[in-house]
Design a protein around this motif. Structure first.
Motif, PDB file in Angstrom:
ATOM      1  N   THR A  29     -57.404 -60.185  -4.581  1.00 28.23           N
ATOM      2  CA  THR A  29     -58.041 -59.207  -5.458  1.00 28.23           C
ATOM      3  C   THR A  29     -59.259 -58.653  -4.743  1.00 28.23           C
ATOM      4  OG1 THR A  29     -59.321 -60.964  -6.495  1.00 28.23           O
ATOM      5  CG2 THR A  29     -57.267 -60.323  -7.565  1.00 28.23           C
ATOM      6  N   ARG A  44     -54.800 -50.018  -8.327  1.00 30.80           N
ATOM      7  CA  ARG A  44     -53.604 -50.588  -8.933  1.00 30.80           C
ATOM      8  C   ARG A  44     -52.478 -50.461  -7.909  1.00 30.80           C
ATOM      9  NH1 ARG A  44     -49.568 -48.140 -11.980  1.00 30.80           N
ATOM     10  NH2 ARG A  44     -50.738 -46.202 -11.829  1.00 30.80           N
ATOM     11  N   THR A  45     -51.765 -51.538  -7.654  1.00 29.73           N
ATOM     12  CA  THR A  45     -50.694 -51.498  -6.667  1.00 29.73           C
ATOM     13  C   THR A  45     -49.442 -50.883  -7.283  1.00 29.73           C
ATOM     14  OG1 THR A  45     -50.025 -53.730  -7.257  1.00 29.73           O
ATOM     15  CG2 THR A  45     -51.528 -53.505  -5.403  1.00 29.73           C
TER      16      THR A  45
END
Length: 133
Positions: A29, A44-45
């Motif tokens: 993170t 955000r992936t």
């Protein structure tokens, strides 16, 4: 501060327990800070990338079979219009077993390797059907 940053040698990586090692960058993170091991903007992936529009072109829905009506329309158009000159050249090359050369001709005309392979398969299918008749 040098004490805050963990530096691992090859020997440490081999001997250390996998649980003690830091997670790969994709799993860590981010802190939102510009410095440190987990530096970087928090984002955000993307879990699954959408198909490119060029991959969907000519299909009713990406990944599904072409509907019967559209398949019949394409077949009629192919029968009426015939083959383009470069498609006839590819057919001639396939007749004399010059598959690689046929791929090169198709790639030169169509621009990408993937489209060229698809065209070569389409032309070899036409050749196979013509020999069957």
């Amino acid at each position: 501060t040098a004490g805050a940053l963990a530096v691992y040698s090859h020997r440490d990586l081999k001997m250390a327990d996998n649980a003690a090692l830091p997670k790969p960058l994709t799993q860590r993170t981010r802190t939102g800070l510009a410095r440190g091991l987990n530096k970087g903007f928090i984002v955000r992936t993307i879990t699954k990338r959408a198909d490119r529009p060029s991959r969907q072109r000519g299909f009713y829905k990406a990944g599904r079979a072409t509907p019967k009506r559209i398949a019949v329309i394409r077949q009629v158009i192919r029968e009426v219009s015939g083959l383009a000159p470069y498609e006839r050249r590819i057919l001639e090359l396939l007749k004399i077993d010059k598959e690689r050369r046929a791929l090169r001709v198709a790639k030169k005309r169509l621009g990408t390797h993937t489209r060229a392979k698809a065209k070569r398969e389409e032309m070899s299918e036409i050749l196979r059907l013509s020999r069957k008749k």
